[in-house]
Design an enzyme around this catalytic site. Structure first.
Site, mmCIF file in Angstrom:
data_model
loop_
_atom_site.group_PDB
_atom_site.id
_atom_site.type_symbol
_atom_site.label_atom_id
_atom_site.label_comp_id
_atom_site.label_asym_id
_atom_site.label_seq_id
_atom_site.Cartn_x
_atom_site.Cartn_y
_atom_site.Cartn_z
ATOM 1 N N SER A 167 -2.193 67.106 -52.003
ATOM 2 C CA SER A 167 -2.857 67.001 -53.303
ATOM 3 C C SER A 167 -2.073 67.769 -54.356
ATOM 4 O O SER A 167 -1.744 67.247 -55.424
ATOM 5 C CB SER A 167 -4.279 67.573 -53.229
ATOM 6 O OG SER A 167 -5.169 66.695 -52.634
ATOM 7 N N HIS A 200 -11.858 70.177 -57.070
ATOM 8 C CA HIS A 200 -10.550 69.637 -56.711
ATOM 9 C C HIS A 200 -9.855 68.975 -57.898
ATOM 10 O O HIS A 200 -8.694 69.264 -58.208
ATOM 11 C CB HIS A 200 -10.724 68.639 -55.571
ATOM 12 C CG HIS A 200 -9.453 68.175 -54.954
ATOM 13 N ND1 HIS A 200 -8.789 67.041 -55.381
ATOM 14 C CD2 HIS A 200 -8.722 68.672 -53.932
ATOM 15 C CE1 HIS A 200 -7.699 66.859 -54.652
ATOM 16 N NE2 HIS A 200 -7.638 67.838 -53.762
ATOM 17 N N ASP A 226 -9.913 61.587 -59.460
ATOM 18 C CA ASP A 226 -10.281 62.612 -58.485
ATOM 19 C C ASP A 226 -11.792 62.819 -58.487
ATOM 20 O O ASP A 226 -12.546 61.864 -58.639
ATOM 21 C CB ASP A 226 -9.539 63.920 -58.839
ATOM 22 C CG ASP A 226 -9.173 64.744 -57.622
ATOM 23 O OD1 ASP A 226 -10.090 65.308 -57.002
ATOM 24 O OD2 ASP A 226 -7.980 64.835 -57.294
#
Length: 378
Positions: free
Chosen positions: A231, A69, A35
């Protein structure tokens, strides 16, 4: 902040996490989070991140999350909930972080030092990590990535990836979710409803909670916001696999995945998966509560049908119809929070995006996680 954040993790109660944790917490299972990097110093991740196990060749600033994230995904998988932070579905698992440079990441010198996805996957394949969680995506197929994924599959890794969040605009085929041997994860809400944004096609393999899920608002790590996207669904699906693999350490990746497929919530024929929810809503509890669960043979590929047929979208279009000769584009929007902030993330030469989406839903589900019933999407 803390109590409110954990109370917002509706899927923990819906999935009966407390009951599952009596059997398995994911202990002994390592999950690679590919990520934007993972901040190992958030209260919920202290002691949970194995940064020293990232090979130097692909580990450039792996614990510096420039977006927030990747850290959010890691917490959803293995957060310990300290000081009211996110409680991971598999709090006994450990995270091995990998950082890709997204297109909107403006530090050009760091972009050049960041590893490519294919190199990262090969490095993970040569490690003792069991699960690769990729809450990332693009609409272009890359031969080097496919080769790396096939290598990881041979090495016994279980790979999950987000199907994407552009269904309302384009519903493009998303990679790496659409590659063979990668489990494509769609996003659903508490009622078993798939998000309107959640991309669909025959590369959707499972559905997982992905709407109204708390994540970090940004890379300042000061507060959490409620977000939506495939996600989050991917991280929670990866954690589900960690719970099962921890309880059955001798199983292969095929057996862990097959058990998730076999016990998924659906009311359509198992051999006729939905283009929206795949084989159904993940229910790891149904495996853990059965001490005598009999897995498939170790070398049986549970996605053999999809891998043999090849990938198409819900209209039957194949990847060959993609405009891969055109400059790749990032998603129309990154993650949209309750606070109204948004961010876009896409990779340097590989154009990756952090996946999030607006809170819209398309009702194709017949029931909640509590009763595990859904209807097949057309």
């Amino acid at each position: 902040m803390a109590a409110d954040v954990q109370s917002g993790q509706w899927y923990l109660s819906a999935m009966h996490a407390d009951e599952m944790w009596k059997v398995s917490t994911g202990k002994g299972v390592k999950v690679a989070v590919v990520d934007t990097g993972v901040n190992a110093d958030t209260p919920s991740l202290k002691g949970q991140v194995l940064a020293d196990e990232v090979p130097q060749s692909v580990g450039f600033k792996a614990t510096e999350d420039y977006d927030g994230h990747g850290t959010s995904m890691a917490e959803l998988i293995a957060g310990n909930g300290a000081k009211g932070g996110l409680k991971g579905l598999a709090p006994g698992a450990k995270i091995v972080p990998y950082r890709l440079a997204m297109k909107d990441f403006n530090n050009e010198s760091e972009k050049k030092k960041a590893p490519q996805l294919s190199a990262v996957i090969r490095a993970i394949a040569d490690s003792d990590v069991k699960i690769i969680s990729m809450s990332i995506g693009e609409d272009i197929e890359r031969p080097e990535d496919l080769a790396a994924i096939k290598y990881a599959q041979i090495r016994g890794k279980l790979m999950f990836a987000a199907t994407g969040n552009d269904a309302q605009e384009k519903n493009l085929i998303g990679y790496p979710a659409a590659y063979p041997y990668v489990v494509g994860v769609a996003a659903s809400d508490e009622s078993g409803t798939v998000g309107r944004f959640s991309e669909h096609g025959n590369y959707v393999d499972l559905a997982s909670p992905g709407l109204d899920v708390p994540t970090w608002c940004d890379n300042t790590f000061r507060s959490y916001c409620t977000n939506q996207g495939t996600s989050q669904a991917t991280a929670i699906a990866s954690a589900s696999a960690a719970l099962i693999w921890s309880a059955h350490p001798d199983w292969t990746a095929n057996q862990v995945l097959a058990s998730l497929i076999d016990t998924a919530g659906r009311d359509w024929a198992k051999d006729n998966p939905s283009t929206y929810l795949g084989y159904g809503l993940i229910r790891p509890r149904k495996v853990l509560e059965n001490a005598d669960y009999d897995p498939v043979p170790a070398n049986t590929d549970p996605l053999a049908k999809e891998n043999a047929t090849g990938v198409t979208d819900d209209k039957g279009a194949s990847p060959s119809a993609s405009t891969s000769s055109q400059p790749p584009k990032a998603a129309s929007d990154g993650q949209t929070s309750a606070a109204g902030s948004s961010s876009k993330s896409a990779a340097n030469t590989t154009t990756w995006m952090a996946l999030g989406a607006a809170a819209a839903v398309l009702v194709i589900g017949g029931g909640a996680f509590a009763v595990f019933r859904t209807r097949r999407g057309a």
